[in-house]
Scaffold this active site. Structure first.
Site, PDB file in Angstrom:
ATOM      1  N   ASN A 189     -14.186  -0.978  -7.007  1.00  0.00           N
ATOM      2  CA  ASN A 189     -15.362  -0.158  -6.713  1.00  0.00           C
ATOM      3  C   ASN A 189     -16.068   0.329  -7.972  1.00  0.00           C
ATOM      4  O   ASN A 189     -16.615   1.423  -7.995  1.00  0.00           O
ATOM      5  CB  ASN A 189     -14.963   1.052  -5.871  1.00  0.00           C
ATOM      6  CG  ASN A 189     -14.324   0.643  -4.563  1.00  0.00           C
ATOM      7  OD1 ASN A 189     -14.758  -0.308  -3.937  1.00  0.00           O
ATOM      8  ND2 ASN A 189     -13.281   1.341  -4.167  1.00  0.00           N
TER       9      ASN A 189
ATOM     10  N   ASP B 110       0.837  -1.195   0.000  1.00  0.00           N
ATOM     11  CA  ASP B 110       0.000   0.000   0.000  1.00  0.00           C
ATOM     12  C   ASP B 110       0.877   1.253   0.000  1.00  0.00           C
ATOM     13  O   ASP B 110       1.961   1.253  -0.590  1.00  0.00           O
ATOM     14  CB  ASP B 110      -0.909  -0.040   1.236  1.00  0.00           C
ATOM     15  CG  ASP B 110      -2.294   0.500   0.964  1.00  0.00           C
ATOM     16  OD1 ASP B 110      -2.397   1.702   0.661  1.00  0.00           O
ATOM     17  OD2 ASP B 110      -3.273  -0.249   1.074  1.00  0.00           O
TER      18      ASP B 110
ATOM     19  N   SER C 283     -11.440  -1.635  -0.515  1.00  0.00           N
ATOM     20  CA  SER C 283     -10.134  -1.518   0.138  1.00  0.00           C
ATOM     21  C   SER C 283     -10.203  -1.930   1.594  1.00  0.00           C
ATOM     22  O   SER C 283      -9.228  -2.429   2.156  1.00  0.00           O
ATOM     23  CB  SER C 283      -9.624  -0.078   0.067  1.00  0.00           C
ATOM     24  OG  SER C 283      -8.832   0.146  -1.052  1.00  0.00           O
TER      25      SER C 283
ATOM     26  N   HIS D 125      -3.862   5.834   3.385  1.00  0.00           N
ATOM     27  CA  HIS D 125      -4.605   4.634   2.995  1.00  0.00           C
ATOM     28  C   HIS D 125      -4.007   3.371   3.608  1.00  0.00           C
ATOM     29  O   HIS D 125      -4.720   2.516   4.144  1.00  0.00           O
ATOM     30  CB  HIS D 125      -4.611   4.548   1.475  1.00  0.00           C
ATOM     31  CG  HIS D 125      -5.542   3.528   0.907  1.00  0.00           C
ATOM     32  ND1 HIS D 125      -5.155   2.226   0.672  1.00  0.00           N
ATOM     33  CD2 HIS D 125      -6.833   3.602   0.515  1.00  0.00           C
ATOM     34  CE1 HIS D 125      -6.165   1.550   0.148  1.00  0.00           C
ATOM     35  NE2 HIS D 125      -7.199   2.365   0.037  1.00  0.00           N
TER      36      HIS D 125
END
Length: 834
Positions: A303, A177, A369, A210
């Site tokens: 998404n 990430d 996520s 994130h």
């Protein structure tokens, strides 16, 4: 899964989204909303603003090419060397075994696509490709503050799983990430050495936020009296930074090197909350490298609900994770297709966060996520049961133990079901699962999008549940007159400037509903709430006054406990969102009365327990903090669930009786006639009980009832021989009795939209068409809300049910479905398993 071919210049993005980060909005919008924190230990002192404009114009790293040789060795053959000299390329480094990065001396002068074509033409390379760039994903379609603080842990039965295992420090989860805030109080004791491939150093500290969120969901320090709980208390976190910088971006090379590094340094599980619409050869090789070395690769499904593959989630050996909401329905933003393997909660997920000014705190997020690390955390729990498991063993246990929340069996939306931590660790205790050969998935099909019925143009408008909120309270906002299906930015405006409150998503008719927390450090005074449609640029403004608050309020929740003696009944009121404080409890008095006073604005969860009876709840209670807001919720307790919910033996079908082996229940007489004449299975679903007597919560009378997946039938002998002999229960009102629905804006009804002064609500578009075509007022009653976003779907409540718009079925008879209110009420009463 077969490779559908690469596209030069592919962009890859995070598969999830922090709800309030600007980078997750379409870059063309040019807006800079502030981050809105969940009210945790660090939130009040760590307000922060993200002002990152994401430049998505770069599709691949200039001056760089990735190649894989056909034969082992180094790229030193004469022809290949000549070709490299022609483009002034030199070998920079090995990415994964056999794959090399070639770099140009002058990056800006290299035609990357021409170099790729020329290198492939030599016949000496298995493939050549640009070093594609990954970006952060745009926000899902319904960025709203939904759900309770850590409702997902209850939903997956994590608490019960922790009675068996809280995880092992021998299990390492690599977070592929943006890095991790290694000094976060809820993470610092869990971190093992990682690496930063964005800056090429050994300090993989987060510069985006994130990665810190996904790390906290997997394994935040738990049972330590502060912050949040991770799914696996024992698992250690390996931060592998492959995305970062101002744009939150990284390249194919960085991601591939990150995967290899994690594998080579002892990771058992790789969590990848990133992806895009195309794969690449180097990505495929890196994913294969992980699987060949017995590492479980878990990735977010994406998404974008368009039925197209999302990579790396769509790779065969990757466990692909979709998102569900609180009602166990797949969210409207979750990608779907034959590559989705499993699902997990992905709405209103609270986790650790890092801010642009270095502040450490907690935030909510929506997206796959945040579903992905829930599954990774459960995988860590499973592996702690038996360290000799293979990665495939762990994957199959997760799939086999999932709760089937969609159509019976596998489906392309929830996969094999929503992950269940308790059932997973219980299954793990039984040893390795049987070996199996994966079934090749079918090719996905694209579903056309919905066609909205446009209402007459009205000016944009806003409504609030209270015009005098206090700092930290919840604002329930209703808007109308905006563009269809657009993001609406919300901000608090004062003489000192604007402060972002987050975003909302309008529906097909331009309306929206959002709950946002007023920042706890907001100074008392005069403000304006401003809403701006990011596509239409339509703007609405509403004045309000922030009044001093002491952390309390003046609202009240009260009611009566029914269903027998109230001795020992304890009523629980738990803050869910927009309000701080511990769970409050009160004992019902001798008459069954209970009450909670001086409650602040926010959303709460109400439930009741007592010795020897079934627990009841949870019920959602929405308060505005004022003395005028008094919610009355009567709760019925049962010592045992009605025997009518037990399956019955096989019965022979007759003209007046139908037996449904799928659920083990029958339907007969007047109820069977009503069911057949008003839509049957497509409308009401299967029966989930037999007939039985029940005391009505509406008038206190006893009626013969029968529960169905989507409603309850009631037999009314006073109407025998009339069309009203059988009525649907008022379940829409029953399940929303603790909520606030602001009235709609009155208008003159037309053939495409209708306004009902009886309830001050309107009906239009697909919902109006469904209502008119399936019985209208006699079957569903009046609308009791406007359209609103809930668990990722556009919904609307009626007296007797809830309508849900399913874009994945657009253009079919199933684009509007009834909510599973019969099942929801039975669960609240403790009659069926949650």
């Amino acid at each position: 899964m077969t490779n559908t071919g690469k596209r030069l210049g592919t962009r890859y993005r995070f598969a999830g989204a922090l709800l309030t980060l600007l980078l997750l909005l379409p870059a063309s919008l040019g807006v800079t909303p502030q981050s809105t924190h969940a009210q945790g230990r660090f939130a009040a002192d760590n307000a922060k603003t993200f002002n990152r404009q994401v430049d998505r114009s770069i599709d691949h790293v200039p001056g760089e090419v990735l190649i894989k040789l056909r034969e082992p060795g180094t790229p030193s053959s004469r022809i290949l060397t000549q070709m490299m000299d022609c483009f002034n390329l030199a070998v920079a480094d090995e990415v994964v075994p056999g794959v090399y990065k070639l770099s140009a001396a002058d990056a800006n002068s290299l035609d990357v696509n021409a170099a790729v074509t020329a290198l492939e033409s030599t016949g000496l390379v298995a493939y050549a490709q640009p070093n594609n760039v990954y970006y952060a994903d745009q926000t899902p379609n319904d960025p709203q503050y939904a759900a309770g603080q850590q409702w997902s842990l209850t939903q997956i039965q994590a608490e019960q799983a922790w009675d068996i295992t809280t995880g092992s420090t021998n299990i390492v989860v690599a977070i592929l990430d943006t890095g991790t805030a290694t000094d976060h109080p809820d993470l610092q004791e869990k971190i093992v050495p990682g690496y930063d491939f964005y800056n090429n150093d050994d300090n993989p500290y987060d510069d985006f936020g994130h990665g810190t969120m996904t790390a906290g969901i997997v394994g935040a320090i738990s049972n330590n009296g502060e912050g949040v709980a991770g799914v696996s208390w024992g698992a250690r976190i390996m931060p592998v930074k492959v995305l970062g910088g101002r744009n939150g971006s990284g390249s194919d090379e960085m991601v591939a090197r990150g995967i290899r590094w994690a594998v080579d340094h002892g990771a058992n599980i790789i969590n990848a909350s990133l992806g895009g619409g195309d794969t690449s050869p180097v990505q495929d090789d890196a994913v294969k490298y992980a699987h060949d070395h017995n590492v479980l690769f878990v990735a977010a499904a994406g998404n974008t609900p368009d039925g197209k593959p999302h990579y790396p989630a769509a790779n065969d050996t990757v466990l692909s994770v979709g998102a569900t909401g609180r009602s166990d329905t797949v969210t409207g933003f979750s990608s779907y297709g034959p590559y989705v393997d499993i699902s997990a909660p992905g709405v209103g997920i609270l986790s650790t966060t890092w801010g642009g000014d270095g502040g450490l705190g907690y935030e909510y997020g929506n997206g796959t996520s945040f579903s992905c690390p829930i599954v990774s955390g459960v995988a860590a729990l499973v592996w702690s049961i038996n360290p000799s498991f293979t990665a495939d063993d762990v994957r199959y246990i997760l799939e086999d133990s999932a709760d089937d929340v969609g159509p019976v069996g596998y489906d392309e939306y929830s996969g094999r079901g929503r992950v269940n931590a308790l059932r997973a660790v219980q299954l793990a205790q039984q040893g390795p699962p049987p070996a199996r050969t994966p079934t090749p998935p079918s090719q996905p099909t694209n579903t056309p999008g919905p066609t909205a019925t446009q209402a007459p143009v009205q000016g944009p408008n806003l409504q609030l549940d209270t015009n005098e909120p206090s700092p930290g309270s919840l604002l329930a906002i209703t808007g109308g007159g905006f563009g269809p299906n657009e993001i609406v930015d919300l901000a608090l405006q004062s003489a000192g400037g604007n402060r972002g409150l987050g975003t909302a998503q309008s529906g097909a008719q331009g309306g929206f509903r959002a709950e946002v927390a007023l920042p706890s450090d907001t100074a008392p005074g005069a403000y304006s709430l401003v809403a701006v449609g990011t596509t239409s640029k339509l703007t609405a403004k509403l004045d309000l006054t922030v009044v001093p608050g002491s952390g309390g309020g003046r609202s009240m929740v009260r009611g009566t406990i029914r269903g027998g003696t109230p001795t020992g009944v304890v009523v629980h009121l738990k803050p869910s969102i927009g309000v701080n404080g511990p769970e409050r409890t009160v004992a019902a008095d001798a008459g069954g009365q209970y009450s909670f006073a001086n409650l602040a604005s926010g959303i709460y969860s109400l439930s009741a327990t007592a010795p020897g009876v079934l627990p009841a709840g949870p019920f959602t209670v929405e308060l505005d903090g004022t003395a005028n807001d008094i919610k009355t919720l009567d709760i019925t307790l049962a010592t045992a669930r009605p025997r009518a919910f037990d399956r019955v033996p096989q019965l022979a079908n007759t003209a007046s009786l139908s037996y449904f082996p799928e659920v083990g229940h029958s339907l007969r007489g007047s109820f069977l006639n009503f069911w057949k004449n008003n839509g049957g299975l497509a409308i009401f679903g299967y029966p989930i009980s037999e007939e039985f007597p029940e005391v009505s919560s509406t008038d206190g009378k006893t009626y013969t009832v029968q529960y169905f997946e989507r409603n309850r039938f009631e037999y009314h002998p006073e109407f025998v021989g009339t069309p009203n002999e059988v009525l649907m229960g008022l379940l829409g009102r029953q399940v929303t009795q603790g909520r606030n629905f602001l009235p709609g804006v009155p208008f003159q009804s037309t053939p495409t939209q209708a306004y009902f002064p009886e309830t001050q609500h309107s009906l239009s578009g697909a919902f109006l068409k469904y209502w008119q075509g399936h019985g209208g007022l006699a079957i569903f009653g009046y609308p009791i809300s406007e359209e609103l976003m809930e668990n990722g779907f556009l919904v609307q409540y009626f007296e007797r049910n809830r309508f849900e718009y399913h874009p994945e079925f657009a253009g079919t008879p199933n684009d509007v479905l009834l909510g599973l209110l019969g099942t929801e009420v039975a669960r609240r009463n403790g009659w069926v398993a949650p």
